[in-house]
Scaffold this motif. Structure first.
Motif, PDB file in Angstrom:
ATOM      1  N   SER A  34     -37.949 -11.366  46.148  1.00  0.00           N
ATOM      2  CA  SER A  34     -37.703 -11.615  44.713  1.00  0.00           C
ATOM      3  C   SER A  34     -36.235 -11.972  44.468  1.00  0.00           C
ATOM      4  O   SER A  34     -35.929 -12.823  43.624  1.00  0.00           O
ATOM      5  CB  SER A  34     -38.105 -10.392  43.883  1.00  0.00           C
ATOM      6  N   ILE A  35     -35.336 -11.338  45.201  1.00  0.00           N
ATOM      7  CA  ILE A  35     -33.907 -11.651  45.037  1.00  0.00           C
ATOM      8  C   ILE A  35     -33.603 -13.065  45.527  1.00  0.00           C
ATOM      9  O   ILE A  35     -32.833 -13.810  44.903  1.00  0.00           O
ATOM     10  CB  ILE A  35     -33.034 -10.627  45.796  1.00  0.00           C
ATOM     11  N   ILE A  36     -34.219 -13.454  46.629  1.00  0.00           N
ATOM     12  CA  ILE A  36     -34.011 -14.819  47.138  1.00  0.00           C
ATOM     13  C   ILE A  36     -34.510 -15.841  46.116  1.00  0.00           C
ATOM     14  O   ILE A  36     -33.842 -16.853  45.853  1.00  0.00           O
ATOM     15  CB  ILE A  36     -34.723 -14.998  48.497  1.00  0.00           C
ATOM     16  N   ARG A  37     -35.683 -15.575  45.521  1.00  0.00           N
ATOM     17  CA  ARG A  37     -36.198 -16.512  44.495  1.00  0.00           C
ATOM     18  C   ARG A  37     -35.243 -16.584  43.303  1.00  0.00           C
ATOM     19  O   ARG A  37     -34.923 -17.671  42.817  1.00  0.00           O
ATOM     20  CB  ARG A  37     -37.589 -16.057  44.028  1.00  0.00           C
ATOM     21  N   LYS A  38     -34.780 -15.438  42.827  1.00  0.00           N
ATOM     22  CA  LYS A  38     -33.879 -15.421  41.665  1.00  0.00           C
ATOM     23  C   LYS A  38     -32.599 -16.192  41.983  1.00  0.00           C
ATOM     24  O   LYS A  38     -32.095 -16.960  41.152  1.00  0.00           O
ATOM     25  CB  LYS A  38     -33.536 -13.978  41.280  1.00  0.00           C
ATOM     26  N   GLN A  39     -32.067 -15.976  43.170  1.00  0.00           N
ATOM     27  CA  GLN A  39     -30.824 -16.662  43.529  1.00  0.00           C
ATOM     28  C   GLN A  39     -31.027 -18.170  43.575  1.00  0.00           C
ATOM     29  O   GLN A  39     -30.184 -18.940  43.096  1.00  0.00           O
ATOM     30  CB  GLN A  39     -30.335 -16.143  44.898  1.00  0.00           C
ATOM     31  N   ARG A  40     -32.153 -18.607  44.097  1.00  0.00           N
ATOM     32  CA  ARG A  40     -32.392 -20.047  44.188  1.00  0.00           C
ATOM     33  C   ARG A  40     -32.649 -20.656  42.819  1.00  0.00           C
ATOM     34  O   ARG A  40     -32.215 -21.778  42.532  1.00  0.00           O
ATOM     35  CB  ARG A  40     -33.556 -20.305  45.153  1.00  0.00           C
ATOM     36  N   TYR A  41     -33.366 -19.939  41.950  1.00  0.00           N
ATOM     37  CA  TYR A  41     -33.568 -20.428  40.576  1.00  0.00           C
ATOM     38  C   TYR A  41     -32.217 -20.584  39.879  1.00  0.00           C
ATOM     39  O   TYR A  41     -31.972 -21.570  39.161  1.00  0.00           O
ATOM     40  CB  TYR A  41     -34.454 -19.464  39.780  1.00  0.00           C
ATOM     41  N   LEU A  42     -31.350 -19.584  40.054  1.00  0.00           N
ATOM     42  CA  LEU A  42     -30.026 -19.645  39.419  1.00  0.00           C
ATOM     43  C   LEU A  42     -29.219 -20.830  39.940  1.00  0.00           C
ATOM     44  O   LEU A  42     -28.560 -21.539  39.161  1.00  0.00           O
ATOM     45  CB  LEU A  42     -29.261 -18.347  39.682  1.00  0.00           C
ATOM     46  N   GLU A  43     -29.288 -21.069  41.239  1.00  0.00           N
ATOM     47  CA  GLU A  43     -28.493 -22.166  41.802  1.00  0.00           C
ATOM     48  C   GLU A  43     -29.025 -23.524  41.331  1.00  0.00           C
ATOM     49  O   GLU A  43     -28.237 -24.380  40.894  1.00  0.00           O
ATOM     50  CB  GLU A  43     -28.486 -22.111  43.333  1.00  0.00           C
ATOM     51  N   VAL A  44     -30.356 -23.696  41.399  1.00  0.00           N
ATOM     52  CA  VAL A  44     -30.927 -24.980  40.971  1.00  0.00           C
ATOM     53  C   VAL A  44     -30.663 -25.206  39.483  1.00  0.00           C
ATOM     54  O   VAL A  44     -30.250 -26.295  39.056  1.00  0.00           O
ATOM     55  CB  VAL A  44     -32.438 -25.013  41.277  1.00  0.00           C
ATOM     56  N   GLY A  45     -30.894 -24.155  38.670  1.00  0.00           N
ATOM     57  CA  GLY A  45     -30.661 -24.283  37.232  1.00  0.00           C
ATOM     58  C   GLY A  45     -29.202 -24.556  36.904  1.00  0.00           C
ATOM     59  O   GLY A  45     -28.886 -25.392  36.040  1.00  0.00           O
ATOM     60  N   GLY A  46     -28.317 -23.855  37.600  1.00  0.00           N
ATOM     61  CA  GLY A  46     -26.886 -24.038  37.350  1.00  0.00           C
ATOM     62  C   GLY A  46     -26.418 -25.435  37.711  1.00  0.00           C
ATOM     63  O   GLY A  46     -25.688 -26.076  36.942  1.00  0.00           O
ATOM     64  N   ARG A  47     -26.840 -25.917  38.869  1.00  0.00           N
ATOM     65  CA  ARG A  47     -26.410 -27.257  39.289  1.00  0.00           C
ATOM     66  C   ARG A  47     -27.016 -28.325  38.373  1.00  0.00           C
ATOM     67  O   ARG A  47     -26.363 -29.340  38.072  1.00  0.00           O
ATOM     68  CB  ARG A  47     -26.789 -27.495  40.743  1.00  0.00           C
ATOM     69  N   ALA A  48     -28.267 -28.120  37.913  1.00  0.00           N
ATOM     70  CA  ALA A  48     -28.897 -29.088  37.008  1.00  0.00           C
ATOM     71  C   ALA A  48     -28.143 -29.152  35.683  1.00  0.00           C
ATOM     72  O   ALA A  48     -27.891 -30.242  35.144  1.00  0.00           O
ATOM     73  CB  ALA A  48     -30.364 -28.706  36.785  1.00  0.00           C
ATOM     74  N   LEU A  49     -27.799 -27.991  35.149  1.00  0.00           N
ATOM     75  CA  LEU A  49     -27.064 -27.973  33.880  1.00  0.00           C
ATOM     76  C   LEU A  49     -25.686 -28.620  34.024  1.00  0.00           C
ATOM     77  O   LEU A  49     -25.197 -29.276  33.101  1.00  0.00           O
ATOM     78  CB  LEU A  49     -26.917 -26.530  33.384  1.00  0.00           C
ATOM     79  N   LEU A  50     -25.062 -28.428  35.180  1.00  0.00           N
ATOM     80  CA  LEU A  50     -23.733 -29.017  35.373  1.00  0.00           C
ATOM     81  C   LEU A  50     -23.781 -30.539  35.383  1.00  0.00           C
ATOM     82  O   LEU A  50     -22.783 -31.202  35.072  1.00  0.00           O
ATOM     83  CB  LEU A  50     -23.112 -28.503  36.678  1.00  0.00           C
ATOM     84  N   PHE A  51     -24.943 -31.122  35.744  1.00  0.00           N
ATOM     85  CA  PHE A  51     -25.055 -32.579  35.686  1.00  0.00           C
ATOM     86  C   PHE A  51     -24.948 -33.082  34.246  1.00  0.00           C
ATOM     87  O   PHE A  51     -24.680 -34.256  34.011  1.00  0.00           O
ATOM     88  CB  PHE A  51     -26.377 -33.043  36.301  1.00  0.00           C
TER      89      PHE A  51
END
Length: 370
Positions: A34-51
């Motif tokens: 669950s922690i790995i999933r949360k971390q990956r969601y945060l990274e993908v979401g963060g990088r998408a928003l930064l675009f």
């Protein structure tokens, strides 16, 4: 404590470890997944928003999510997986031999300097290179020189560039300077660090900003900020693990013929906890339970909160200090120590060979092993 009490303490702590090891199972596996999933969601979401970072709200949200992702990846995932806490699952994707983290420090080098050196020689001045990282004066037993007048400045630079400091820490620069380590032996390490730095620099500062096209600069700024936030946070948490008032430092002589019970005692007294809620503990990688982590570095991190009350009770029973406090208090004490040790000692601080242990604070422990 008598020798018999110290060894009894070791047997009781062994029993706690054995109990947790026997109880590891699906709920622990579910936790790390669950922690790995949360971390990956945060990274993908963060990088998408930064675009879309040309818009200030998107930049702030994206940078915050990417910062949280990097903290989770380094603290709860990278640090703990590379300790071997999840090797028992026999999942090659979550194993200490295969995991590499989002950090400029190569995994293999870090596992030697941290997992072996720091966790074996915890708080032994002269053996544990995490005492000052070869940069700072963090003990009265370290000889003072004018270089240490800049202790606060070196600390600020180390905090800002913490991942780079950890990577260079692995080189053991002081041993190179003293001639103990040759440049020929350092060269493979330098190449490994260079490969890791090139990968991290290319990912965060070239590829992702370039993918944003005309929004190159907002994405670059977001990545720089996220790495800075991760550096400052991890530095604060890690320094609060061993340098607040109450955490004890040791001499090399005390390592001679150390029993398992004495090893447990050293880990317990040389570490300090941080107090907070579940989210705070998660974002520290559960290093807020530094005492429990140093007693059992290979137990799953989600178990530290469960056994902490039992460890605290054992400390109270034997009259041992269980150093713990909120982050603001512990970090203030760390900064005060760094500032104090920048100045030359006012009197001879040669350690008394009859003194068992030495606290980092000014108080004298009266509860330590004879």
């Amino acid at each position: 404590m008598t020798e018999a009490q110290v060894e009894e303490l070791g047997r009781r702590l062994d029993a706690i470890r054995d109990r947790v090891v026997a109880d590891r199972g699906q709920r622990d596996a579910d936790y790390i997944h669950s922690i790995i999933r949360k971390q990956r969601y945060l990274e993908v979401g963060g990088r998408a928003l930064l675009f879309a970072g040309i818009l200030p709200p998107a930049w702030v949200a994206g940078t915050a999510m990417l910062s949280a992702s990097k903290i989770l990846e380094n603290m709860e995932l990278g640090h703990n997986i590379m300790h071997g806490q999840w090797d028992w699952m026999r999942d090659p994707k979550i194993h200490s031999s295969t995991w590499d983290w989002d950090n400029t420090s190569p995994a293999e080098a870090w596992k030697y300097t941290h997992n072996y050196e720091h966790h074996t020689y915890t708080n032994i001045v002269g053996k544990d290179r995490d005492v000052g990282y070869g940069i700072l004066r963090m003990s009265d037993e370290q000889e003072w020189s004018p270089y240490y007048l800049f202790n606060p400045l070196w600390n600020a630079l180390l905090a800002t560039f913490f991942q780079w400091g950890v990577a260079l820490h692995d080189l053991e620069a002081e041993r190179i300077a003293s001639g103990e380590k040759t440049w020929a032996s350092v060269w493979p390490q330098l190449k490994a660090i260079g490969r890791k730095v090139r990968r991290q620099f290319t990912k965060d500062y070239i590829v992702f900003p370039a993918l944003a096209g005309p929004f190159f600069l907002p994405v670059l700024a977001g990545n720089v900020t996220a790495n800075l936030v991760r550096n400052l946070w991890s530095h604060a948490v890690i320094f609060c693990g061993h340098f607040p008032d109450g955490a004890v430092q040791f001499s090399e002589e005390q390592l001679d013929d150390e029993t398992r019970g004495q090893w447990y005692l050293r880990q317990m007294l040389g570490s300090a906890n941080l107090e907070g809620g579940p989210l705070f503990h998660l974002m520290t990688g559960n290093l807020s339970f530094q005492i429990e982590h140093h007693l059992f570095p290979d137990l799953p991190s989600n178990r530290y909160a469960e056994i902490a009350p039992e460890i605290r009770a054992i400390c109270a029973e034997y009259g041992l200090e269980y150093t713990s406090g909120p982050l603001r208090k512990q970090y203030a004490q760390v900064l005060r120590t760094i500032n104090r040790l920048a100045l030359p000692p006012e009197k001879d601080t040669t350690p008394d060979p009859t003194t068992a242990l030495t606290p980092t604070g000014s108080e004298t422990p009266d509860t330590l092993a004879a």
